[in-house]
Scaffold this motif. Structure first.
Motif, short mmCIF file in Angstrom:
data_model
loop_
_atom_site.label_atom_id
_atom_site.label_comp_id
_atom_site.label_asym_id
_atom_site.label_seq_id
_atom_site.Cartn_x
_atom_site.Cartn_y
_atom_site.Cartn_z
N ASP A 1 56.96 4.72 38.78
CA ASP A 1 57.12 6.01 39.44
C ASP A 1 58.02 6.94 38.62
O ASP A 1 57.71 8.11 38.41
N LYS A 2 59.12 6.39 38.12
CA LYS A 2 60.04 7.20 37.31
C LYS A 2 59.37 7.67 36.02
O LYS A 2 59.50 8.84 35.63
N MET A 3 58.64 6.77 35.36
CA MET A 3 58.02 7.13 34.09
C MET A 3 56.88 8.13 34.27
O MET A 3 56.64 8.97 33.39
N ILE A 4 56.18 8.07 35.39
CA ILE A 4 55.13 9.08 35.66
C ILE A 4 55.76 10.46 35.77
O ILE A 4 55.25 11.45 35.21
N LYS A 5 56.89 10.55 36.45
CA LYS A 5 57.57 11.84 36.59
C LYS A 5 58.07 12.35 35.23
O LYS A 5 57.94 13.54 34.92
N LEU A 6 58.62 11.44 34.42
CA LEU A 6 59.09 11.84 33.09
C LEU A 6 57.92 12.19 32.17
O LEU A 6 58.02 13.09 31.34
N GLY A 7 56.81 11.48 32.34
CA GLY A 7 55.61 11.79 31.56
C GLY A 7 55.07 13.16 31.89
O GLY A 7 54.71 13.93 30.99
N ARG A 8 55.08 13.49 33.16
CA ARG A 8 54.62 14.81 33.58
C ARG A 8 55.52 15.90 33.01
O ARG A 8 55.06 16.96 32.59
N ASN A 9 56.81 15.63 32.99
CA ASN A 9 57.76 16.63 32.49
C ASN A 9 57.53 16.97 31.02
O ASN A 9 57.90 18.06 30.58
N MET A 10 56.93 16.05 30.25
CA MET A 10 56.68 16.36 28.84
C MET A 10 55.75 17.56 28.70
O MET A 10 55.80 18.27 27.70
N PHE A 11 54.91 17.79 29.70
CA PHE A 11 53.95 18.89 29.62
C PHE A 11 54.31 20.04 30.55
O PHE A 11 54.15 21.21 30.18
N GLU A 12 54.82 19.72 31.71
CA GLU A 12 55.07 20.77 32.70
C GLU A 12 56.52 21.21 32.76
O GLU A 12 56.81 22.41 32.89
N ALA A 13 57.43 20.26 32.67
CA ALA A 13 58.87 20.55 32.65
C ALA A 13 59.26 21.61 33.67
O ALA A 13 59.87 22.63 33.34
N ARG A 14 58.90 21.36 34.91
CA ARG A 14 59.24 22.28 36.01
C ARG A 14 58.78 23.70 35.73
O ARG A 14 59.40 24.68 36.11
#
Length: 255
Positions: free
Chosen positions: A209-222
């Protein structure tokens, strides 16, 4: 030193690795003599808007050199060892290809595209990946990066279809990523099935779960990072492809 390993691949894994070895491509198939020409698709100044995400993806491909060797040595079965070695060859090819693509798109920055790298979130994600304590955690991190990366590559391919060199390169990577995801999924499934302790499984699901959120941040970053801006400049719906990638991972690992 142990050097004989049981072949524990199933039929599906065997088909994937055979396809990966037979259906290969080379960087020279795409870049015949890139020093003699530069992209005439838009101006270099216009192309600079895309640079952050292209450089971040190149960084991601290159990080394989820092992790695969250790994990290949750590694996105690031929399926994992042989696949990761094959996968590493793909990452080497992608890294070389990105170097040539970035020289082709950004001749002013030739061999210095690292100056265009600005993704703190990519550093955070791969920092966690390299610090993982177990092979299964490392495989899960790799899978998260592959799934988000593949969806990003697909959107880039559609957006850059008028740039023939970039489009051909991205299309080849997309096929490679599909094989990576399929085989790593099999390696992860075998290991998850062998875990019987509830606490250990719960810890792994928390980790995923944590890594999915960090993975998403690589592209979207809030919705404010440089990669998000770069993708948006190509009219790519970043939130949409991140939603699809996240759903794919959560459905696969029951999160």
């Amino acid at each position: 030193m142990r050097f004989i390993y049981r072949d524990n691949r199933g039929k599906r894994e065997a088909k994937i690795i055979d396809a990966a070895i037979r259906n290969t491509w080379t960087v020279s198939d795409i870049f015949h003599n890139e020093n003699d020409f530069f992209s005439d698709y838009k101006t270099e100044v216009e192309r600079l808007k895309w640079a952050p995400i292209l450089v971040a993806l190149a960084f991601g491909e290159n990080t394989a050199f820092y992790g695969f060797g250790q994990r290949i040595a750590e694996a105690d079965d031929i399926s994992t060892k042989s696949w990761l070695a094959t996968h590493l060859l793909d990452e080497a090819k992608h890294t070389e290809g990105f170097s040539k693509l970035l020289n082709y798109l950004y001749p002013t920055y030739k061999h210095q595209q690292d100056k265009l790298f600005s993704s703190r979130d990519a550093l955070v994600f791969y920092g966690y990946t390299h610090r993982t304590n177990s092979l299964i955690e490392w495989l899960l991190c790799t899978q998260v990066a592959e799934v988000f990366g593949r969806h990003c590559y697909k959107e880039l391919y559609k957006s850059l279809s008028d740039e023939p060199v970039a489009a051909k390169f991205l299309k080849n990577i997309i096929f490679d990523e599909a094989r990576h995801i399929a085989y790593i999924a099999e390696l992860i499934d075998v290991r998850l099935q062998g875990i019987y302790e509830t606490n250990q499984k719960e810890n792994l699901y928390t980790f995923i779960d944590k890594m999915i959120k960090l993975g998403r941040n690589m592209f979207e970053a809030r919705k404010k990072g440089e990669n998000y801006k770069a993708l948006s400049s190509l009219d790519i719906d970043v939130t949409n492809f991140c939603d699809v990638a996240e759903m794919e991972l959560r459905e696969k690992y029951f999160i």
